[in-house]
Design a protein around this motif. Sequence first.
Motif, PDB file in Angstrom:
ATOM      1  N   ALA A   1     -10.548 -23.427  24.784  1.00 12.84           N
ATOM      2  CA  ALA A   1      -9.245 -22.847  24.426  1.00 12.84           C
ATOM      3  C   ALA A   1      -8.170 -23.934  24.468  1.00 12.84           C
ATOM      4  CB  ALA A   1      -8.901 -21.718  25.397  1.00 12.84           C
ATOM      5  N   GLY A   2      -8.323 -24.919  25.355  1.00 10.46           N
ATOM      6  CA  GLY A   2      -7.379 -26.035  25.412  1.00 10.46           C
ATOM      7  C   GLY A   2      -7.349 -26.836  24.129  1.00 10.46           C
TER       8      GLY A   2
ATOM      9  N   LEU B   1      -4.179 -27.046  20.745  1.00 13.42           N
ATOM     10  CA  LEU B   1      -3.591 -28.247  20.142  1.00 13.42           C
ATOM     11  C   LEU B   1      -3.644 -28.221  18.613  1.00 13.42           C
ATOM     12  CD1 LEU B   1      -4.620 -31.533  21.998  1.00 13.42           C
ATOM     13  CD2 LEU B   1      -2.352 -30.563  21.688  1.00 13.42           C
ATOM     14  N   MET B   2      -4.484 -27.376  18.052  1.00 15.95           N
ATOM     15  CA  MET B   2      -4.700 -27.379  16.600  1.00 15.95           C
ATOM     16  C   MET B   2      -3.613 -26.606  15.880  1.00 15.95           C
ATOM     17  SD  MET B   2      -8.808 -26.623  16.635  1.00 15.95           S
ATOM     18  CE  MET B   2      -9.922 -27.637  17.596  1.00 15.95           C
ATOM     19  N   GLU B   3      -3.401 -26.974  14.605  1.00 18.78           N
ATOM     20  CA  GLU B   3      -2.379 -26.307  13.798  1.00 18.78           C
ATOM     21  C   GLU B   3      -2.953 -25.580  12.593  1.00 18.78           C
ATOM     22  OE1 GLU B   3       0.639 -29.146  12.859  1.00 18.78           O
ATOM     23  OE2 GLU B   3       1.436 -29.174  14.918  1.00 18.78           O
ATOM     24  N   ASP B   4      -4.185 -25.889  12.223  1.00 23.64           N
ATOM     25  CA  ASP B   4      -4.757 -25.205  11.058  1.00 23.64           C
ATOM     26  C   ASP B   4      -6.282 -25.215  11.131  1.00 23.64           C
ATOM     27  OD1 ASP B   4      -5.709 -27.715   9.919  1.00 23.64           O
ATOM     28  OD2 ASP B   4      -3.618 -28.104   9.386  1.00 23.64           O
TER      29      ASP B   4
ATOM     30  N   PHE C   1      -6.044 -33.954  14.377  1.00 27.58           N
ATOM     31  CA  PHE C   1      -6.253 -33.418  15.733  1.00 27.58           C
ATOM     32  C   PHE C   1      -6.294 -34.557  16.764  1.00 27.58           C
ATOM     33  CE2 PHE C   1      -9.270 -32.498  19.157  1.00 27.58           C
ATOM     34  CZ  PHE C   1      -8.639 -31.419  19.752  1.00 27.58           C
ATOM     35  N   LEU C   2      -7.006 -35.636  16.444  1.00 24.49           N
ATOM     36  CA  LEU C   2      -7.102 -36.763  17.386  1.00 24.49           C
ATOM     37  C   LEU C   2      -5.735 -37.412  17.600  1.00 24.49           C
ATOM     38  CD1 LEU C   2     -10.461 -38.436  16.231  1.00 24.49           C
ATOM     39  CD2 LEU C   2     -10.053 -37.130  18.330  1.00 24.49           C
TER      40      LEU C   2
ATOM     41  N   GLN D   1      -3.661 -19.353  12.181  1.00 23.31           N
ATOM     42  CA  GLN D   1      -2.629 -18.853  13.104  1.00 23.31           C
ATOM     43  C   GLN D   1      -2.725 -17.347  13.324  1.00 23.31           C
ATOM     44  OE1 GLN D   1       0.822 -20.509  11.224  1.00 23.31           O
ATOM     45  NE2 GLN D   1       0.209 -22.600  11.740  1.00 23.31           N
ATOM     46  N   ARG D   2      -3.337 -16.637  12.375  1.00 26.28           N
ATOM     47  CA  ARG D   2      -3.544 -15.196  12.581  1.00 26.28           C
ATOM     48  C   ARG D   2      -4.597 -14.922  13.647  1.00 26.28           C
ATOM     49  NH1 ARG D   2      -3.570 -14.653   6.958  1.00 26.28           N
ATOM     50  NH2 ARG D   2      -5.833 -14.394   6.950  1.00 26.28           N
ATOM     51  N   HIS D   3      -5.526 -15.840  13.812  1.00 31.18           N
ATOM     52  CA  HIS D   3      -6.641 -15.599  14.732  1.00 31.18           C
ATOM     53  C   HIS D   3      -6.518 -16.337  16.063  1.00 31.18           C
ATOM     54  CE1 HIS D   3      -8.495 -14.392  10.884  1.00 31.18           C
ATOM     55  NE2 HIS D   3      -9.182 -13.553  11.637  1.00 31.18           N
ATOM     56  N   VAL D   4      -5.785 -17.446  16.072  1.00 26.35           N
ATOM     57  CA  VAL D   4      -5.710 -18.253  17.300  1.00 26.35           C
ATOM     58  C   VAL D   4      -4.355 -18.024  17.962  1.00 26.35           C
ATOM     59  CG1 VAL D   4      -5.779 -20.574  18.273  1.00 26.35           C
ATOM     60  CG2 VAL D   4      -7.239 -19.969  16.316  1.00 26.35           C
TER      61      VAL D   4
END
Length: 278
Positions: free
Chosen positions: A117-118, A122-125, A222-223, A274-277
């Motif tokens: 989950a961490g 951090l992710m955006e898409d 992401f990195l 973004q709808r799911h996370v």
Amino acid sequence: MGRLRGAGFILLCLSLLAPQWLAAEHPARARLHQIQPVQAAEANERAEIRVGREVAARILARHELHPDAELQRYVNLVGRGLSMHGERPALDFYFAVLDSEQINAYAAPGGYVFVTAGALALMEDEAELVGVLAHEIAHVDARHIVNALGIRAPESSPMAGLTRFFGGAGEAAQVFFSQTVEQVVEVLFEEGLQRDDEFQADAMAVRLAARAGYDPQGLSRFLERMSEKDNGRALDEVSSTHPAASERLSRLSRQLDEEGLSEADRQRRAARFQRHVP
């Protein structure tokens, strides 16, 4: 002397019969050699899955699954769709989200993939999620842990391998199996894989994301975000088991340029992510 002459006669008969005997056996031996590689490959994969399933159980003993069932379903669907574009499409992959603040992902042999989950926070898409999952799929496709620890049935004797991993040899086999599982867990959480294996997984992940129609720069973005933010101890685990993010980013940038993927106009699916996370 009579017995010696008798023995000599028997040896002479055997030497005369040997070529015919070998010739009669030759077709069968040829067919056996054709079958054994297939049997060995199947035995190796069953051994890999058996070990991977137990490693997955050990991972879930360390970290609980995230309680959001819809999130689990979403990540599993994205991962399984992505794995169909990989190098082992016949292998059943399983994906799950761990309820952990560590920023990391893990791949057990046999197709058991976990993301924390961490890391999701951090992710955006979706392309970034795909980049991380593709890196883990690449470890499985390339059999990095399997090769490093020699998890396989011997090619010369497929059944010996099955016996070793499937409980036919009693206590010794169980001890060997448990030791192998422990070694895999140590690789995932403490020792890490060889640096070259990590770089290869990055390179394979970029190509896999592109084949699946996603932005191949998702892993790089992401990195970058992971290395720029002050994430405190959430990076302890990934920092001790992976090469520095700066070196990974440098190699990825070079690969994207060389393979003409820097300007690739492919989907990121930010809204769906973004709808799911949460």
